[in-house]
Design a protein around this motif. Sequence first.
Motif, mmCIF file in Angstrom:
data_model
loop_
_atom_site.group_PDB
_atom_site.id
_atom_site.type_symbol
_atom_site.label_atom_id
_atom_site.label_comp_id
_atom_site.label_asym_id
_atom_site.label_seq_id
_atom_site.Cartn_x
_atom_site.Cartn_y
_atom_site.Cartn_z
ATOM 1 N N ILE A 98 34.378 1.090 -5.833
ATOM 2 C CA ILE A 98 35.500 2.002 -5.642
ATOM 3 C C ILE A 98 34.995 3.436 -5.817
ATOM 4 C CG2 ILE A 98 37.754 2.734 -6.531
ATOM 5 C CD1 ILE A 98 37.832 0.016 -5.193
ATOM 6 N N GLY A 99 35.454 4.328 -4.964
ATOM 7 C CA GLY A 99 35.072 5.727 -5.104
ATOM 8 C C GLY A 99 33.897 6.076 -4.213
ATOM 9 N N SER A 100 33.481 7.330 -4.292
ATOM 10 C CA SER A 100 32.409 7.821 -3.434
ATOM 11 C C SER A 100 31.048 7.341 -3.928
ATOM 12 C CB SER A 100 32.438 9.358 -3.387
ATOM 13 O OG SER A 100 32.316 9.888 -4.699
ATOM 14 N N ARG A 101 30.099 7.301 -3.031
ATOM 15 C CA ARG A 101 28.739 6.922 -3.387
ATOM 16 C C ARG A 101 28.079 8.049 -4.181
ATOM 17 N NH1 ARG A 101 27.801 1.421 -2.580
ATOM 18 N NH2 ARG A 101 28.997 0.786 -0.738
ATOM 19 N N PRO A 102 27.186 7.706 -5.101
ATOM 20 C CA PRO A 102 26.524 8.752 -5.881
ATOM 21 C C PRO A 102 25.480 9.480 -5.039
ATOM 22 C CG PRO A 102 25.606 6.616 -6.431
ATOM 23 C CD PRO A 102 26.754 6.351 -5.491
ATOM 24 N N THR A 103 24.963 10.565 -5.565
ATOM 25 C CA THR A 103 23.857 11.268 -4.918
ATOM 26 C C THR A 103 22.525 10.872 -5.544
ATOM 27 O OG1 THR A 103 24.164 13.138 -6.425
ATOM 28 C CG2 THR A 103 25.294 13.243 -4.299
ATOM 29 N N SER A 104 22.574 10.248 -6.718
ATOM 30 C CA SER A 104 21.355 9.837 -7.414
ATOM 31 C C SER A 104 21.039 8.385 -7.107
ATOM 32 C CB SER A 104 21.523 10.024 -8.919
ATOM 33 O OG SER A 104 22.642 9.288 -9.385
ATOM 34 N N VAL A 105 19.813 7.978 -7.418
ATOM 35 C CA VAL A 105 19.340 6.616 -7.186
ATOM 36 C C VAL A 105 18.788 6.081 -8.500
ATOM 37 C CG1 VAL A 105 17.646 5.193 -5.965
ATOM 38 C CG2 VAL A 105 18.827 7.039 -4.762
ATOM 39 N N GLU A 106 19.260 4.884 -8.886
ATOM 40 C CA GLU A 106 18.824 4.279 -10.140
ATOM 41 C C GLU A 106 17.690 3.287 -9.901
ATOM 42 O OE1 GLU A 106 22.435 3.195 -12.732
ATOM 43 O OE2 GLU A 106 23.290 3.580 -10.742
ATOM 44 N N ILE A 107 16.689 3.335 -10.775
ATOM 45 C CA ILE A 107 15.618 2.353 -10.731
ATOM 46 C C ILE A 107 15.428 1.775 -12.127
ATOM 47 C CG2 ILE A 107 14.468 3.479 -8.790
ATOM 48 C CD1 ILE A 107 12.351 4.499 -10.725
#
Length: 332
Positions: A98-107
Amino acid sequence: MHAPQPDLTRLIRASRDPAALVSHQEFSRRVRSGDYERLRRGVAREAPVPLSSVDRFDRVAHARLRYLDVVAAVGETRRGQVVFAGQAALAIWDLATIGSRPTSVEILEPPGSARRSKRGVIVHRMPFMDDEILPWGDHFVTSPARTIADLARSGDFTATVVALDHALSRRATSEQRVSKDEVYELLDRYASTRGLARARAAVEFADGRSGSGGESLSRVDIYQLGFELPELQVRHSHPGGYYDADFEWPATAQRPPTIGEFDGLMKYLDARLRNGADAAQVVVAEKVREDFLRAEGNGFLRWGWEEARKPVLLLRPRLLRAGIRIVRRPMI
């Protein structure tokens, strides 16, 4: 199980090789001109049109693909293999969110890793085992069960329920599908993690009978507002078949049985979901359905995305007017 593989065809890479398709100089020039959108150093894509100009029914899919470009660009510019996790893994597996996609990427990195979060990459240092990750191109991604377990451990109750409802439901593909036992096992595998009780509560609350992300969000709203919880997908037979109610509260001394329906506009306006019927026919069919359910003696209320996203302001008054009882201390 196999993870969906990355689509790298939209990525444009700069090269210092004069014979390359896009030289470093040309790459920089086209980024400055706005023809390219830089995703990472030396990696770009053709500048996309604003999401607001995309057909409303395609925006969620477009937003996911655009975010996957960012994830893939991170993979293209990292030294060595990485394990994508969190929101990046949710997008790779296409689990509901739900909601907008983030701008960061998790690893995900093992506890002793020296890698640090920087420039839009968030590093989580946590233990993991080989059975919790799967290949994704030249890199890896956490499995659906591990992805949801990590989400539960993060303390995001709503996001956990929305994703796990999807993974438990008939909507899930064979690759997306998980069981609660799988998620519990992964939570217990790292039982020293703080917030374990809250994480297990989110998993317990999830229910594969939920028909959409909007229904999952609504059910969390109802719970967090302190209202009595409804039954899901209650079947009502009629001469031509049956109707399933999204939500149903049993009768009390003060009110009749009450049906609640989450109504996204897509089923009326998106031709792909109307099975050949036009919008007017869908509206008429929905009116016939509601009239039948009301004639059985049921109360009836509807809400949509606006109410689900503003539960205190908009959903709570509707439930109160329908006679739904508050039975626990509200959490919001």
